[in-house]
Design a protein around this motif. Structure first.
Motif, PDB file in Angstrom:
ATOM      1  N   ASP A  58      42.941  16.488  19.079  1.00  0.00           N
ATOM      2  CA  ASP A  58      42.384  16.504  20.435  1.00  0.00           C
ATOM      3  C   ASP A  58      41.830  17.862  20.872  1.00  0.00           C
ATOM      4  O   ASP A  58      41.369  18.009  21.999  1.00  0.00           O
ATOM      5  CB  ASP A  58      43.433  16.037  21.443  1.00  0.00           C
ATOM      6  N   LEU A  79      45.805  28.547  17.252  1.00  0.00           N
ATOM      7  CA  LEU A  79      46.152  27.339  16.516  1.00  0.00           C
ATOM      8  C   LEU A  79      45.755  26.142  17.371  1.00  0.00           C
ATOM      9  O   LEU A  79      46.189  26.006  18.513  1.00  0.00           O
ATOM     10  CB  LEU A  79      47.648  27.307  16.211  1.00  0.00           C
ATOM     11  N   ILE A  80      44.906  25.290  16.824  1.00  0.00           N
ATOM     12  CA  ILE A  80      44.319  24.168  17.551  1.00  0.00           C
ATOM     13  C   ILE A  80      44.774  22.849  16.938  1.00  0.00           C
ATOM     14  O   ILE A  80      44.830  22.705  15.711  1.00  0.00           O
ATOM     15  CB  ILE A  80      42.772  24.241  17.488  1.00  0.00           C
ATOM     16  N   ASP A  81      45.075  21.875  17.775  1.00  0.00           N
ATOM     17  CA  ASP A  81      45.396  20.530  17.313  1.00  0.00           C
ATOM     18  C   ASP A  81      44.093  19.862  16.869  1.00  0.00           C
ATOM     19  O   ASP A  81      43.172  19.714  17.674  1.00  0.00           O
ATOM     20  CB  ASP A  81      46.036  19.732  18.456  1.00  0.00           C
ATOM     21  N   GLN A  90      50.350  22.390   7.026  1.00  0.00           N
ATOM     22  CA  GLN A  90      50.780  22.763   8.376  1.00  0.00           C
ATOM     23  C   GLN A  90      50.023  21.914   9.391  1.00  0.00           C
ATOM     24  O   GLN A  90      48.852  21.612   9.197  1.00  0.00           O
ATOM     25  CB  GLN A  90      50.494  24.236   8.658  1.00  0.00           C
ATOM     26  N   PRO A  91      50.680  21.563  10.487  1.00  0.00           N
ATOM     27  CA  PRO A  91      49.967  20.848  11.538  1.00  0.00           C
ATOM     28  C   PRO A  91      49.027  21.803  12.254  1.00  0.00           C
ATOM     29  O   PRO A  91      49.316  22.977  12.424  1.00  0.00           O
ATOM     30  CB  PRO A  91      51.084  20.391  12.474  1.00  0.00           C
ATOM     31  N   GLY A  92      47.884  21.322  12.634  1.00  0.00           N
ATOM     32  CA  GLY A  92      46.928  22.138  13.361  1.00  0.00           C
ATOM     33  C   GLY A  92      46.033  22.923  12.427  1.00  0.00           C
ATOM     34  O   GLY A  92      46.224  22.983  11.227  1.00  0.00           O
ATOM     35  N   ALA A 103      55.564  30.392  18.737  1.00  0.00           N
ATOM     36  CA  ALA A 103      55.809  29.730  20.029  1.00  0.00           C
ATOM     37  C   ALA A 103      55.497  30.628  21.222  1.00  0.00           C
ATOM     38  O   ALA A 103      54.970  30.169  22.237  1.00  0.00           O
ATOM     39  CB  ALA A 103      57.253  29.248  20.106  1.00  0.00           C
ATOM     40  N   GLN A 159      43.390  20.570  21.527  1.00  0.00           N
ATOM     41  CA  GLN A 159      44.252  21.321  22.438  1.00  0.00           C
ATOM     42  C   GLN A 159      44.816  22.560  21.743  1.00  0.00           C
ATOM     43  O   GLN A 159      45.107  22.543  20.547  1.00  0.00           O
ATOM     44  CB  GLN A 159      45.412  20.441  22.925  1.00  0.00           C
ATOM     45  N   LEU A 160      45.008  23.605  22.524  1.00  0.00           N
ATOM     46  CA  LEU A 160      45.592  24.839  22.028  1.00  0.00           C
ATOM     47  C   LEU A 160      47.082  24.619  21.773  1.00  0.00           C
ATOM     48  O   LEU A 160      47.820  24.234  22.674  1.00  0.00           O
ATOM     49  CB  LEU A 160      45.387  25.955  23.059  1.00  0.00           C
ATOM     50  N   LEU A 161      47.541  24.851  20.525  1.00  0.00           N
ATOM     51  CA  LEU A 161      48.947  24.721  20.171  1.00  0.00           C
ATOM     52  C   LEU A 161      49.663  26.058  20.281  1.00  0.00           C
ATOM     53  O   LEU A 161      50.831  26.114  20.648  1.00  0.00           O
ATOM     54  CB  LEU A 161      49.100  24.182  18.750  1.00  0.00           C
ATOM     55  N   ALA A 162      48.977  27.142  19.935  1.00  0.00           N
ATOM     56  CA  ALA A 162      49.580  28.480  19.989  1.00  0.00           C
ATOM     57  C   ALA A 162      48.478  29.522  20.019  1.00  0.00           C
ATOM     58  O   ALA A 162      47.411  29.328  19.455  1.00  0.00           O
ATOM     59  CB  ALA A 162      50.479  28.703  18.783  1.00  0.00           C
TER      60      ALA A 162
END
Length: 129
Positions: A32, A27-29, A13-15, A73, A34-37
């Motif tokens: 970088d 969920l973090i990228d 999974q990404p993140g 999402a 950044q917060l993904l979810a």
């Protein structure tokens, strides 16, 4: 930034899912930060976190027996159940429509993902020694 208690890596999974302040998941990228979810509120420390293959839904079990399913999402909790705290493995079906939960006592339960309807429960599997 969220103070991180521990990372929870999600296979394929990404993140990366992190647990922050014991009762929140985000969920973090990993590239970088950044917060993904999220953050997603949970009642106690997470045991397991899984996402559907398409990344749209997430399920978690917690140390107090909580089972919850979210829409990633929006962060909206779709449903929750209180289970015995000994549930330690969960996975979505390939079509993302069902969630199976397996307990240390050998019990297996299966739920519909969209509405949380329990499809079956109590199947005892003999553990191999």
């Amino acid at each position: 930034p969220l103070p991180v208690d521990r990372p929870i890596f999600l296979p394929d999974q990404p993140g990366v899912m992190i647990q922050a302040e014991t009762n929140r998941l985000a969920l973090i990228d990993p590239q970088d930060g950044q917060l993904l979810a999220g953050p997603f509120g949970i009642p106690s420390e997470a045991q397991m976190v899984v996402r559907t293959g398409d990344g749209r839904r997430m399920a978690t079990t917690c140390t107090n027996g909580f089972l919850g399913v979210w829409e990633v999402a929006t962060g909206r909790r779709l449903w929750e159940r209180q289970l015995d705290p000994e549930w330690y493995s969960l996975d979505f079906s390939p079509d993302h429509r069902r969630l199976a939960v397996f307990g240390s006592n050998g019990a297996l339960r299966c739920f519909q993902v969209d509405d949380g309807v329990e499809l079956f429960a109590g199947h005892q599997l003999e553990r191999q020694s």
